[in-house]
Scaffold this active site. Structure first.
Site, PDB file in Angstrom:
ATOM      1  N   TYR A   1      -9.500   5.213   7.444  1.00 44.67           N
ATOM      2  CA  TYR A   1      -9.679   5.546   8.864  1.00 44.67           C
ATOM      3  C   TYR A   1     -10.762   6.622   8.928  1.00 44.67           C
ATOM      4  CZ  TYR A   1      -5.183   3.325  10.053  1.00 44.67           C
ATOM      5  OH  TYR A   1      -4.152   2.423  10.254  1.00 44.67           O
TER       6      TYR A   1
ATOM      7  N   HIS B   1       0.843  -1.197   0.000  1.00 45.67           N
ATOM      8  CA  HIS B   1       0.000   0.000   0.000  1.00 45.67           C
ATOM      9  C   HIS B   1       0.874   1.242   0.000  1.00 45.67           C
ATOM     10  CE1 HIS B   1      -3.999  -1.782   1.713  1.00 45.67           C
ATOM     11  NE2 HIS B   1      -3.492  -2.512   0.738  1.00 45.67           N
TER      12      HIS B   1
ATOM     13  N   PRO C   1      -4.275  -0.007  18.749  1.00 44.56           N
ATOM     14  CA  PRO C   1      -3.920  -0.429  17.384  1.00 44.56           C
ATOM     15  C   PRO C   1      -4.154   0.633  16.298  1.00 44.56           C
ATOM     16  CG  PRO C   1      -5.874  -1.576  18.145  1.00 44.56           C
ATOM     17  CD  PRO C   1      -5.361  -0.812  19.296  1.00 44.56           C
TER      18      PRO C   1
ATOM     19  N   TYR D   1       3.765   6.543  10.291  1.00 47.97           N
ATOM     20  CA  TYR D   1       2.939   5.398   9.900  1.00 47.97           C
ATOM     21  C   TYR D   1       3.773   4.338   9.166  1.00 47.97           C
ATOM     22  CZ  TYR D   1      -1.359   3.002   8.457  1.00 47.97           C
ATOM     23  OH  TYR D   1      -2.371   2.072   8.276  1.00 47.97           O
TER      24      TYR D   1
ATOM     25  N   LYS E   1       0.992  -0.158  15.269  1.00 46.99           N
ATOM     26  CA  LYS E   1       2.378  -0.207  15.739  1.00 46.99           C
ATOM     27  C   LYS E   1       2.715  -1.449  16.562  1.00 46.99           C
ATOM     28  CE  LYS E   1       3.638   3.256  13.651  1.00 46.99           C
ATOM     29  NZ  LYS E   1       4.212   2.797  12.385  1.00 46.99           N
TER      30      LYS E   1
END
Ligand code: FAS
Ligand code: PHB
Length: 391
Positions: free
Chosen positions: A200, A72, A293, A385, A297
Site C-alpha cells: 500500500y 499472507h 476497498p 485488517y 472489507k
C-alpha cells in the site's frame, strides 16, 4: 407451496446464505439478474480475512481455496519511498488469504448446482410484495414467463444497485453516506506480482496498491479522479503511474509490466443503511453497506452479515424463534461500523486529497510513521485488517 427463504442476488452474500441454509436443511431459492458467466467473470475483491476462510472451510466450500489461495502473513506500507512491513501474523496470530471473489462465486455456484439447489440466472423484473406480512412474495420474469413465489423470509443480497433496499418504504431507513473525492483504477495484468505481499503506497501523485491473484497474475490499483474515464488512461500512463507511485528511494523498481487483461474504475464510497431489516425482508452485504476497498472489507463484511443471518434463520425455520432475527440488524451493524471506521481510516491515511493543506499532508505521514514504528499503532491496523473476532 411455500419455500422457506427467497434470496435475491447470487453474489458472495446470497450464495453463501443459500449454502449455509442448505446445510441446516432449509430450502431456499436464489434469483440472479445476470448470467452465470457474468457473475463468475466479474473481477472484484481479492483479499479474505481469516474468519471468511474459516466459514468457507467449515461449510465444505474451501477445497480449491486451500489449494490455490495465497496465504499472507504481512503487508507493506510504503511512503516517502520507504517500505515498512506490518507483521500481521506476529501481531495477531492470524493471516489473510488472496483468492479472487470470482473464484469464491464459482465455488459457491458449483456447490449449489451439485446438490440441486434452486438457482435461477437471467431473471428479470424482480419485485417484492407483502414484506410487512408473514407471507412475503417475489414476482419475476424468467425466459419470458411471469413467476410468483411465496416465502416465509426474503434475503436482500442484491448489492448496492439492487431492488431490495429501494423496496423498503421511504422514511423507514436512515442512510449514512460519504463519497470520496477520488476513485480507484484497477488492472489485472499477466505479470508476476511486484512483491510476495501487498504493498500500500502513499505518494504525492496519489495512492497505489500492488496486490495479486496468482504468482503470474498481478492486480494493481492507482488513485484517480472520480470523474475520469478508463479511456483517459492508456496502458503506458497506467504503468508510468504505478512505477512512480510504488518507487523506492533505493531505486528498486518492483513493478513488472505485462499484458493488461482487464481494467476498470471503481468509485469510492462509504454507505450504510439502518436498520438492515424491514418486516420479513433482511438486507445483507452491499445491499446494506459499501466501503472503500482500501481496507479489503467489502466481501468480508458481506460474509460476516451472512454468518449472523444464517444462524438466525436456522432458529426461525426450525422452531419459529424470532429473537436472533430481531437482533440481526443491530448485531450485523456493530461489525459494519467498525469495518466502516477502519476502511475510512486506511483511505484517509493513504490517499492524496486535492486541496488538502500542508498540515494535513504532514499529519498523514505522521500517522503512517506512527503505525509503522509503534507496536500499538501496528496492532490496531493488523487486528482490523485480518478481521476482528466474531462476538
Ligand atoms: P454483489 O454486488 O457481489 O452481488 C449482488 C448480486 O445481485 C449480483 O450478482 C447482481 O447481479 C445481483 N442483482 C442485482 N440486482 C438484482 C435484481 N434486481 N435481481 C436479481 N439479482 C440482482 N471489495 C473488496 O473487499 N476488495 C475489492 O478490491 C473490491 N473491489 C470491488 C470492485 C467493484 C467494481 C465493486 C462493484 C465492488 C468491489 N468490492 C471490493 C466490493 C465487493 O467485493 C462487494 O463487497 C461484494 O461483491 C459484496 O457481495 P454481495 O453483497 O453479495 O453483493
Ligand atoms: C485485491 O486484491 O483486489 C485487493 C486487496 C486489498 C485491498 C483491495 C483490493 O485493500
Amino acid at each position: 407451496m411455500r419455500t422457506q427463504v427467497g434470496i435475491v442476488g447470487a453474489g458472495p452474500a446470497g450464495l453463501l446464505l443459500a449454502h449455509l441454509l442448505h446445510l441446516a436443511g432449509i430450502e431456499s431459492v436464489v434469483l440472479e439478474a445476470k448470467s452465470r458467466a457474468h457473475v463468475e467473470e466479474r473481477i472484484r475483491a481479492g483479499l479474505m480475512e481469516q474468519g471468511t476462510v474459516d466459514i468457507l472451510t467449515e461449510s465444505g466450500l474451501a477445497g480449491r481455496l486451500h489449494r490455490e489461495g495465497l496465504a499472507h502473513e504481512g503487508l507493506e506500507l510504503r511512503f516517502d519511498g520507504t517500505g515498512h512491513r506490518i507483521d500481521l501474523k506476529a501481531l495477531t496470530g492470524k493471516q489473510v488469504t488472496i483468492y479472487g471473489q470470482q473464484e469464491v462465486v464459482k465455488d459457491l455456484i458449483a456447490a449449489r448446482l451439485a446438490y440441486g439447489g434452486a438457482l435461477h440466472f437471467d431473471v428479470e423484473d424482480v419485485a417484492l410484495h407483502g414484506l410487512e406480512t408473514d407471507r412475503p412474495r417475489i414476482t419475476y420474469d424468467e425466459a419470458g414467463e411471469a413467476r410468483l413465489l411465496d416465502f416465509y423470509i426474503i434475503a436482500g443480497c442484491d448489492g448496492f444497485l439492487g431492488i431490495c433496499r429501494p423496496a423498503i418504504p421511504a422514511g423507514v431507513l436512515t442512510a449514512y453516506d460519504r463519497v470520496y473525492p477520488f476513485a480507484w483504477l484497477g488492472i489485472l495484468a499477466a505479470a508476476p506480482p511486484a512483491s510476495h505481499e501487498l504493498i500500500y503506497a502513499r505518494h504525492e501523485r496519489g495512492f497505489a496498491l500492488a496486490t495479486m491473484r496468482s504468482p503470474k497474475l498481478s492486480r494493481l490499483y492507482v488513485q484517480c479522479a472520480p470523474e475520469e474515464s478508463i479511456d483517459d488512461w492508456s496502458d503506458d500512463r497506467i504503468w508510468a503511474e504505478l512505477h512512480a507511485r510504488l518507487a523506492r528511494q533505493d531505486g528498486a523498481d518492483q513493478v513488472n509490466e505485462g499484458p493488461i487483461l482487464q481494467k476498470g474504475i471503481t468509485a469510492m464510497r462509504s454507505y450504510v443503511v439502518e436498520p438492515m431489516r424491514y418486516g420479513r425482508l433482511f438486507l445483507a452485504g452491499d445491499a446494506a453497506h459499501i466501503v472503500p476497498p482500501t481496507g479489503a472489507k467489502g466481501m468480508n463484511l458481506a460474509i460476516a452479515d451472512i454468518r449472523v443471518l444464517a444462524r438466525a434463520l436456522e432458529v426461525f425455520c426450525r422452531d419459529g424463534g424470532t429473537a436472533l432475527l430481531d437482533g440481526y440488524s443491530a448485531k450485523a451493524l456493530a461489525r459494519v461500523w467498525k469495518a466502516q471506521r477502519f476502511s475510512w481510516w486506511m483511505t484517509s491515511m493513504l490517499h492524496r486529497f486535492d486541496g488538502g493543506d500542508a498540515f494535513e499532508h504532514k499529519v498523514q505521514v505522521a500517522e503512517l510513521d506512527y503505525v509503522c514504528r509503534s507496536r500499538a499503532g501496528a496492532l490496531t491496523l493488523a487486528e482490523n485488517y485480518v478481521g476482528l473476532p466474531f462476538d
